[in-house]
Scaffold this motif. Structure first.
Motif, mmCIF file in Angstrom:
data_model
loop_
_atom_site.group_PDB
_atom_site.id
_atom_site.type_symbol
_atom_site.label_atom_id
_atom_site.label_comp_id
_atom_site.label_asym_id
_atom_site.label_seq_id
_atom_site.Cartn_x
_atom_site.Cartn_y
_atom_site.Cartn_z
ATOM 1 N N GLY A 65 -3.050 -14.552 -5.022
ATOM 2 C CA GLY A 65 -2.107 -14.836 -3.947
ATOM 3 C C GLY A 65 -0.666 -14.846 -4.418
ATOM 4 O O GLY A 65 0.242 -14.412 -3.705
ATOM 5 N N ALA A 66 -0.449 -15.336 -5.644
ATOM 6 C CA ALA A 66 0.916 -15.409 -6.171
ATOM 7 C C ALA A 66 1.446 -14.048 -6.593
ATOM 8 O O ALA A 66 2.661 -13.844 -6.643
ATOM 9 C CB ALA A 66 0.965 -16.370 -7.358
ATOM 10 N N ALA A 67 0.540 -13.102 -6.898
ATOM 11 C CA ALA A 67 0.969 -11.794 -7.401
ATOM 12 C C ALA A 67 0.813 -10.672 -6.389
ATOM 13 O O ALA A 67 1.497 -9.648 -6.496
ATOM 14 C CB ALA A 67 0.171 -11.439 -8.658
ATOM 15 N N SER A 68 -0.071 -10.833 -5.412
ATOM 16 C CA SER A 68 -0.352 -9.761 -4.460
ATOM 17 C C SER A 68 0.910 -9.310 -3.733
ATOM 18 O O SER A 68 1.640 -10.130 -3.168
ATOM 19 C CB SER A 68 -1.380 -10.246 -3.431
ATOM 20 N N PRO A 69 1.187 -8.005 -3.709
ATOM 21 C CA PRO A 69 2.345 -7.516 -2.948
ATOM 22 C C PRO A 69 2.266 -7.888 -1.470
ATOM 23 O O PRO A 69 3.295 -8.054 -0.818
ATOM 24 C CB PRO A 69 2.276 -5.996 -3.145
ATOM 25 N N VAL A 70 1.055 -8.019 -0.958
ATOM 26 C CA VAL A 70 0.886 -8.402 0.447
ATOM 27 C C VAL A 70 1.388 -9.820 0.668
ATOM 28 O O VAL A 70 2.221 -10.084 1.548
ATOM 29 C CB VAL A 70 -0.594 -8.289 0.859
ATOM 30 N N MET A 71 0.892 -10.758 -0.126
ATOM 31 C CA MET A 71 1.241 -12.162 0.081
ATOM 32 C C MET A 71 2.711 -12.420 -0.232
ATOM 33 O O MET A 71 3.387 -13.168 0.487
ATOM 34 C CB MET A 71 0.341 -13.049 -0.774
ATOM 35 N N THR A 72 3.219 -11.802 -1.287
ATOM 36 C CA THR A 72 4.620 -12.043 -1.628
ATOM 37 C C THR A 72 5.559 -11.467 -0.570
ATOM 38 O O THR A 72 6.655 -11.989 -0.358
ATOM 39 C CB THR A 72 4.953 -11.455 -3.008
ATOM 40 N N SER A 73 5.126 -10.408 0.121
ATOM 41 C CA SER A 73 5.980 -9.808 1.154
ATOM 42 C C SER A 73 6.127 -10.703 2.379
ATOM 43 O O SER A 73 7.043 -10.509 3.184
ATOM 44 C CB SER A 73 5.411 -8.452 1.584
ATOM 45 N N LEU A 74 5.238 -11.682 2.532
ATOM 46 C CA LEU A 74 5.264 -12.542 3.715
ATOM 47 C C LEU A 74 6.261 -13.690 3.591
ATOM 48 O O LEU A 74 6.506 -14.401 4.571
ATOM 49 C CB LEU A 74 3.862 -13.102 3.982
ATOM 50 N N ASP A 75 6.798 -13.892 2.387
ATOM 51 C CA ASP A 75 7.822 -14.926 2.189
ATOM 52 C C ASP A 75 7.325 -16.288 2.680
ATOM 53 O O ASP A 75 8.000 -16.992 3.439
ATOM 54 C CB ASP A 75 9.112 -14.526 2.925
ATOM 55 N N LEU A 76 6.147 -16.674 2.215
ATOM 56 C CA LEU A 76 5.513 -17.897 2.708
ATOM 57 C C LEU A 76 6.254 -19.160 2.285
ATOM 58 O O LEU A 76 6.086 -20.217 2.909
ATOM 59 C CB LEU A 76 4.062 -17.953 2.229
ATOM 60 N N GLU A 77 7.071 -19.064 1.246
ATOM 61 C CA GLU A 77 7.851 -20.235 0.835
ATOM 62 C C GLU A 77 8.798 -20.679 1.949
ATOM 63 O O GLU A 77 9.125 -21.867 2.052
ATOM 64 C CB GLU A 77 8.627 -19.923 -0.443
ATOM 65 N N ASN A 78 9.235 -19.747 2.779
ATOM 66 C CA ASN A 78 10.080 -20.109 3.919
ATOM 67 C C ASN A 78 9.276 -20.666 5.086
ATOM 68 O O ASN A 78 9.846 -20.996 6.131
ATOM 69 C CB ASN A 78 10.892 -18.902 4.394
ATOM 70 N N HIS A 79 7.969 -20.762 4.897
ATOM 71 C CA HIS A 79 7.101 -21.348 5.922
ATOM 72 C C HIS A 79 6.363 -22.567 5.374
ATOM 73 O O HIS A 79 5.287 -22.918 5.855
ATOM 74 C CB HIS A 79 6.121 -20.292 6.437
ATOM 75 N N GLY A 80 6.964 -23.185 4.362
ATOM 76 C CA GLY A 80 6.468 -24.468 3.886
ATOM 77 C C GLY A 80 5.605 -24.440 2.646
ATOM 78 O O GLY A 80 5.242 -25.506 2.133
ATOM 79 N N LEU A 141 -0.922 -3.367 -9.410
ATOM 80 C CA LEU A 141 -1.124 -4.236 -8.254
ATOM 81 C C LEU A 141 -1.184 -3.428 -6.965
ATOM 82 O O LEU A 141 -1.980 -3.728 -6.064
ATOM 83 C CB LEU A 141 -0.017 -5.289 -8.185
ATOM 84 N N ASP A 142 -0.361 -2.394 -6.868
ATOM 85 C CA ASP A 142 -0.413 -1.528 -5.687
ATOM 86 C C ASP A 142 -1.764 -0.822 -5.593
ATOM 87 O O ASP A 142 -2.316 -0.648 -4.496
ATOM 88 C CB ASP A 142 0.710 -0.492 -5.734
ATOM 89 N N ALA A 143 -2.306 -0.424 -6.740
ATOM 90 C CA ALA A 143 -3.600 0.257 -6.744
ATOM 91 C C ALA A 143 -4.728 -0.697 -6.363
ATOM 92 O O ALA A 143 -5.628 -0.347 -5.593
ATOM 93 C CB ALA A 143 -3.869 0.867 -8.118
ATOM 94 N N PHE A 144 -4.689 -1.912 -6.908
ATOM 95 C CA PHE A 144 -5.731 -2.889 -6.613
ATOM 96 C C PHE A 144 -5.719 -3.298 -5.142
ATOM 97 O O PHE A 144 -6.774 -3.447 -4.523
ATOM 98 C CB PHE A 144 -5.552 -4.140 -7.479
ATOM 99 N N PHE A 145 -4.536 -3.497 -4.571
ATOM 100 C CA PHE A 145 -4.442 -4.152 -3.274
ATOM 101 C C PHE A 145 -4.010 -3.243 -2.127
ATOM 102 O O PHE A 145 -3.960 -3.682 -0.980
ATOM 103 C CB PHE A 145 -3.482 -5.341 -3.369
ATOM 104 N N GLY A 146 -3.707 -1.994 -2.414
ATOM 105 C CA GLY A 146 -3.341 -1.075 -1.352
ATOM 106 C C GLY A 146 -4.563 -0.416 -0.744
ATOM 107 O O GLY A 146 -5.694 -0.591 -1.207
ATOM 108 N N PRO A 147 -4.377 0.358 0.322
ATOM 109 C CA PRO A 147 -5.509 1.064 0.938
ATOM 110 C C PRO A 147 -6.061 2.130 0.005
ATOM 111 O O PRO A 147 -5.364 2.623 -0.885
ATOM 112 C CB PRO A 147 -4.901 1.678 2.198
ATOM 113 N N PHE A 148 -7.311 2.458 0.211
ATOM 114 C CA PHE A 148 -7.963 3.473 -0.608
ATOM 115 C C PHE A 148 -7.841 4.836 0.076
ATOM 116 O O PHE A 148 -7.967 4.919 1.292
ATOM 117 C CB PHE A 148 -9.442 3.109 -0.800
ATOM 118 N N PRO A 149 -7.597 5.918 -0.671
ATOM 119 C CA PRO A 149 -7.377 5.977 -2.118
ATOM 120 C C PRO A 149 -5.930 5.661 -2.483
ATOM 121 O O PRO A 149 -5.012 5.978 -1.722
ATOM 122 C CB PRO A 149 -7.720 7.434 -2.448
#
Length: 533
Positions: A65-80, A141-149
């Motif tokens: 969660g701390a490294a995923s480009p998906v989760m980091t893009s959501l800027d969750l720190e600004n949501h508490g 990280l983009d390869a692990f967590f992005g769409p396939f292929p």
């Protein structure tokens, strides 16, 4: 009974469903989230199971969660959301006699220096491994967590490494975990740091590609640590709900079925009698067997997909034991005192024996386990001078009965007592979560499986959840699988939900219609019923 029409329905408010809802709401879509439970979060929730002790009910540490480009893009720190970290990241006790268990420190130089004490060459190897990781981090990280292929990520990785090193890195990532550990390191201490992480999946340590999970989690441990949400896992779920913005969350709304009209997902019906008609998309944050076997009309799914699902393989069942302790844990190896996560119960060879027990249906006498010292990682979890902790291990595949779970829970306590003499005397209370308890709390955790299906190669990439394209699009137009049953699988990284949302958004407009037609044609090609002789 209510009737309404929206752009999209998200089934399930687990973290993947909430990520998908946020992405669709950001695009201006009218979104409703239908959640069966009384609160959101799915397997990202916490509760005060024992008075004064906050305990994570399912997932707990979040390097993905701390490294995923998906989760980091959501800027969750600004949501508490606030992260907390333990003084050291994790450690691995090789046996109950181990008084100098290896640990990963927050600084790479400290980790390398500690490993050099076991074998000088391992300190250098750790530096080299992490140096390579820092260079390839983004494309990996983009390869692990992005769409396939992962075409763009693979091209970026190749540009970074060059042809010769890319070829060798591909071989490295295909290695069994045991072979990878032995090629990288000379000491058993360093090898166990990687092997313990490889066991977070359910692939045997001698299976091809099983080393990839160990490598990823080990590098993330040195990179971002193993953080926890300050105040409990539910704080992460709360931040995701806040981030979903205008998406409407309806808890206590279990879905009964999905209507399919002219091959397209057209409406979602709840067990309470409500109907939500859909203009654009349904994203299902549910297991693949539930989606195809329960929610969809049988005749909306090709016979071949039904046949493939008969071979769907769940990951091994989980037993989790939560402890309220009246003091810090008296580890025989004091190096473990500051580690939020501890692997214990088996060394290199012991892991092979443990996995053999799981494969052959034997309840392990000495379970290998993941142990969480939650107050060590986040002081808010329990009163001063105490520890909120848990142990997590597996039952053999297909063994889910309560009696077996209780037997293993007793053996877990025995192993902990051996590694930390006096542990049993520090227990104020304990709560065992058996496979039946996990499934009762979250229907996606079928039989206590927490990964959405096995992480072994035969059910990954283009084989997840069944042989196909390895993408979130399904055989039903406008229906997308956005759960851990979809690529890239389990873990709290949000990728399956985001991939599903992006696929739905990508089917809009003139280019989207072309993309949808191509994808539909390919899906038909790989799922059409076999011709009768």
């Amino acid at each position: 009974m209510t009737l309404r029409t929206v752009d999209a329905v998200v089934i399930g408010a687990g973290h993947n469903g909430l990520v998908a809802a946020a992405a669709l709401a950001d695009a201006g879509w009218d979104v409703v989230i239908l959640e069966a439970g009384t609160e959101p979060g799915g397997a990202v929730r916490s509760a005060e199971l024992i008075p004064g002790f906050d305990m994570d009910l399912f997932s707990a540490f979040y390097p993905l969660g701390a490294a995923s480009p998906v989760m980091t893009s959501l800027d969750l720190e600004n949501h508490g959301l606030r992260w907390s970290r333990s003084p050291t990241v994790y450690g691995h006790a090789r046996s109950s006699r181990d008084e100098s268990a290896p640990v990963v420190h927050n600084d790479v130089a400290d980790t390398a220096a500690a490993l050099a004490e076991y074998d000088r060459r391992d300190g250098d190897a750790w530096f080299d491994l992490f140096d390579q990781w820092t260079k390839i981090r983004k494309p990996m990280l983009d390869a692990f967590f992005g769409p396939f292929p992962p075409v763009r990520a693979a091209a970026s990785l190749a540009r970074t490494l060059g042809a010769a090193d890319t070829l060798r890195f591909g071989r490295f990532m295909a290695l069994p975990a045991r072979v990878m550990a032995h090629e990288l390191f000379r000491s058993e201490a360093a090898r166990c740091l990687l092997l313990g992480n490889a066991m977070h999946g359910d692939a045997p340590s001698d299976a091809p590609v099983s080393g990839a999970m160990g490598y990823l989690l080990t590098m993330l441990a040195q990179d971002v640590g193993y953080p926890v949400p300050t105040g409990g896992a539910s704080k992460l779920a709360d931040a995701l709900v806040s981030r979903a913005g205008k998406a409407e969350l309806c808890c206590g709304s279990p879905v009964d079925r999905i209507d399919v009209t002219d091959g397209r997902a057209s409406a979602v019906h709840t067990k309470g009698g409500d109907t939500v008609f859909v203009r654009r998309a349904v994203i299902a944050d549910v297991s693949a067997p539930m989606l195809y076997g329960s929610l969809l009309p049988a005749d909306a799914v090709p016979r071949r997909v039904h046949e493939d699902l008969r071979n769907f393989e769940w990951d091994t069942p989980v037993v989790k034991v939560n402890y309220a302790l009246d003091r810090p844990i008296p580890w025989r190896s004091t190096s473990l005192s500051g580690a939020g996560t501890v692997h214990l119960g088996a060394d290199d060879d012991g892991l092979v024996r443990w996995l053999t027990d799981l494969t052959t249906g034997v309840l392990p006498d000495r379970p290998f386990m993941l142990f969480g010292q939650m107050t060590t990682a986040d002081a808010s979890r329990s009163p001063d001078g105490t520890e909120s902790a848990w142990a997590y291990t597996h039952l053999p595949r297909g063994v889910t009965d309560d009696a077996s779970a209780d037997t293993v829970a007793d053996r877990v306590r025995e192993v902990l007592e051996e590694h930390a003499p006096g542990f049993s005397g520090s227990i104020i209370a304990e709560v065992v979560q058996r496979p039946s308890d996990l499934m009762a709390e979250n229907g996606n955790l079928y039989g206590g499986a927490v990964n959405g299906g096995t992480a072994q190669l035969q059910q990954q990439l283009i084989f997840r959840p069944t042989p196909g394209l390895g993408r979130s699009e399904t055989v039903v137009e406008g229906l997308f699988l956005g759960s851990s049953s979809a690529h890239p699988g389990g873990g709290v990284h949000g990728a399956a939900g985001m991939n599903a949302a992006r696929a739905a958004l990508g089917q809009q407009g003139p280019l989207g219609r072309i993309r949808k037609k191509v994808t539909s044609s390919l899906l038909e090609l790989v799922t059409r019923d076999r011709e009768e002789p």
